[in-house]
Scaffold this motif. Structure first.
Motif, PDB file in Angstrom:
ATOM      1  N   LEU A 197       0.827  -1.204   0.000  1.00  0.00           N
ATOM      2  CA  LEU A 197       0.000   0.000   0.000  1.00  0.00           C
ATOM      3  C   LEU A 197       0.864   1.257   0.000  1.00  0.00           C
ATOM      4  N   LYS A 198       1.913   1.243   0.786  1.00  0.00           N
ATOM      5  CA  LYS A 198       2.815   2.394   0.866  1.00  0.00           C
ATOM      6  C   LYS A 198       3.511   2.641  -0.475  1.00  0.00           C
ATOM      7  N   GLU A 199       3.865   1.555  -1.158  1.00  0.00           N
ATOM      8  CA  GLU A 199       4.577   1.673  -2.433  1.00  0.00           C
ATOM      9  C   GLU A 199       3.645   1.902  -3.617  1.00  0.00           C
ATOM     10  N   GLY A 200       2.334   1.801  -3.396  1.00  0.00           N
ATOM     11  CA  GLY A 200       1.383   2.011  -4.485  1.00  0.00           C
ATOM     12  C   GLY A 200       1.352   0.899  -5.502  1.00  0.00           C
ATOM     13  N   VAL A 201       1.599  -0.336  -5.051  1.00  0.00           N
ATOM     14  CA  VAL A 201       1.566  -1.485  -5.954  1.00  0.00           C
ATOM     15  C   VAL A 201       0.333  -2.334  -5.634  1.00  0.00           C
ATOM     16  N   HIS A 202      -0.411  -2.734  -6.663  1.00  0.00           N
ATOM     17  CA  HIS A 202      -1.570  -3.598  -6.454  1.00  0.00           C
ATOM     18  C   HIS A 202      -1.110  -4.953  -5.907  1.00  0.00           C
ATOM     19  N   ILE A 262      -3.661 -18.581   3.853  1.00  0.00           N
ATOM     20  CA  ILE A 262      -3.005 -17.802   2.801  1.00  0.00           C
ATOM     21  C   ILE A 262      -1.943 -18.671   2.139  1.00  0.00           C
ATOM     22  N   ALA A 263      -2.243 -19.142   0.943  1.00  0.00           N
ATOM     23  CA  ALA A 263      -1.296 -19.991   0.224  1.00  0.00           C
ATOM     24  C   ALA A 263      -0.162 -19.165  -0.377  1.00  0.00           C
ATOM     25  N   LYS A 264      -0.510 -18.012  -0.943  1.00  0.00           N
ATOM     26  CA  LYS A 264       0.527 -17.136  -1.480  1.00  0.00           C
ATOM     27  C   LYS A 264      -0.007 -15.718  -1.587  1.00  0.00           C
ATOM     28  N   ALA A 265       0.920 -14.761  -1.589  1.00  0.00           N
ATOM     29  CA  ALA A 265       0.608 -13.354  -1.816  1.00  0.00           C
ATOM     30  C   ALA A 265       1.284 -12.932  -3.110  1.00  0.00           C
ATOM     31  N   MET A 266       0.715 -11.932  -3.782  1.00  0.00           N
ATOM     32  CA  MET A 266       1.253 -11.532  -5.077  1.00  0.00           C
ATOM     33  C   MET A 266       1.221 -10.017  -5.233  1.00  0.00           C
ATOM     34  N   MET A 267       2.315  -9.445  -5.701  1.00  0.00           N
ATOM     35  CA  MET A 267       2.291  -8.110  -6.277  1.00  0.00           C
ATOM     36  C   MET A 267       1.823  -8.279  -7.712  1.00  0.00           C
ATOM     37  N   PHE A 295       4.398  -9.132 -14.697  1.00  0.00           N
ATOM     38  CA  PHE A 295       3.398  -8.438 -13.887  1.00  0.00           C
ATOM     39  C   PHE A 295       2.977  -9.217 -12.636  1.00  0.00           C
ATOM     40  N   TYR A 296       3.657 -10.318 -12.321  1.00  0.00           N
ATOM     41  CA  TYR A 296       3.383 -11.099 -11.114  1.00  0.00           C
ATOM     42  C   TYR A 296       4.681 -11.344 -10.345  1.00  0.00           C
ATOM     43  N   LEU A 297       4.734 -10.868  -9.112  1.00  0.00           N
ATOM     44  CA  LEU A 297       5.817 -11.234  -8.197  1.00  0.00           C
ATOM     45  C   LEU A 297       5.165 -11.949  -7.028  1.00  0.00           C
ATOM     46  N   GLU A 298       5.554 -13.203  -6.786  1.00  0.00           N
ATOM     47  CA  GLU A 298       4.830 -14.073  -5.867  1.00  0.00           C
ATOM     48  C   GLU A 298       5.628 -14.319  -4.588  1.00  0.00           C
ATOM     49  N   PHE A 299       4.921 -14.285  -3.459  1.00  0.00           N
ATOM     50  CA  PHE A 299       5.514 -14.429  -2.139  1.00  0.00           C
ATOM     51  C   PHE A 299       4.860 -15.615  -1.440  1.00  0.00           C
ATOM     52  N   MET A 300       5.679 -16.597  -1.037  1.00  0.00           N
ATOM     53  CA  MET A 300       5.193 -17.777  -0.335  1.00  0.00           C
ATOM     54  C   MET A 300       5.915 -17.932   1.004  1.00  0.00           C
TER      55      MET A 300
END
Length: 272
Positions: free
Chosen positions: A101-106, A154-159, A189-194
């Motif tokens: 949110l701070k960085e303005g990325v969906h 939460i399986a994964k989070a994504m930018m 357009f997808y950066l994934e965080f697990m």
């Protein structure tokens, strides 16, 4: 040693640019499966985005066939018996989404049933992902998410944003926050965080231990950074002709691209 398991990425690997499995690839996979070779679809997708392909390949609802989803956070039989389940804690998610949110990325998260986003102006790439994996989207504020956190995993989070936006946010990501996650780029357009322990390779390793298979009995095929861990794990790691440079570097061999039956060609070469 004979190949007894073939691990296959979906997007950019199993399916062509029209999101179809070609007849030659279907035939090669079915022939390998009939010969007793385990076919494991290994994907960043949730199971909702895998079922149609399992049905097409004759692999669905079986106790002896397997899927690795969410980039390795979940591994299960195609009849839904869970074998690996590594999720992100809500506290780590809360810190991560506040950074987004701070960085303005969906951003978004994926559970087994829904995509959730804290962006009231839902991003175009979240809509794209929803259609791609057949999973509905729900908007929730962070405090609403906190109140229902015991209702989902939460399986994964994504930018999910334009490449330049993600590049900037990733470059500025504090190391303390990055260290909590396993991070892979599946698309520009997808950066994934697990969860920190998660990768396709780690899930495949645990599956092989369960089935008493050695790495030399495994072939893995992929085209993107999130496939590198399983390509490196497998005794025979194969990159698609359309792979990103990082994936080409770690592979033992390169097959044709996803629009020219690369998966079929690799199975015909190494399994038969």
């Amino acid at each position: 040693m004979a190949i007894k398991m073939v691990a296959i990425d979906i997007d950019g690997t199993l399916i062509n640019d029209q999101r179809e499995i070609t007849p030659r690839t279907v035939a090669a996979i079915k022939k390998a499966s009939a010969a007793g070779v385990k076919i494991v679809l290994c994907t960043g997708r949730p199971m909702t985005g895998v079922r149609a392909y399992l049905n097409q390949l004759g692999l669905n609802d079986r106790d002896d066939e397997y899927v690795v989803s969410f980039n390795g956070a979940l591994a299960q039989t195609t009849s839904k018996k869970v074998m690996v389940d590594d999720s992100i804690s809500f506290n780590d998610y809360a810190d991560w989404v506040n950074y987004c949110l701070k960085e303005g990325v969906h951003s978004q998260i994926e559970t087994r049933d829904y995509i959730y986003t804290t962006n009231q102006d839902i991003g175009k790439y979240t809509i794209h992902e929803s259609g791609l994996v057949s999973m509905p989207v729900r908007y929730r504020s962070l405090d609403e998410m906190a109140r229902i956190q015991d209702q989902y995993v939460i399986a994964k989070a994504m930018m999910v944003d334009d490449k330049a936006v993600i590049d900037r946010a990733y470059a500025d990501l504090p190391q303390e926050l990055a260290d909590r996650f396993s991070i892979v780029r599946s698309e520009d357009f997808y950066l994934e965080f697990m969860h920190k322990a998660v990768s396709k390779g780690s899930a495949l390793k645990r599956l092989c231990e369960e089935l008493n298979l050695t790495t030399t009995e495994v072939m893995a095929l992929g085209n993107a950074q999130n496939d590198n861990s399983m390509i490196e794990f497998a005794g025979t790691g194969v990159a698609m002709g359309n792979s990103v440079p990082e994936t080409l570097k770690v592979a033992d061999d390169v097959t044709a691209d996803n629009n020219h039956d690369g998966v079929a060609a690799a199975i015909e070469k190494y399994v038969f």
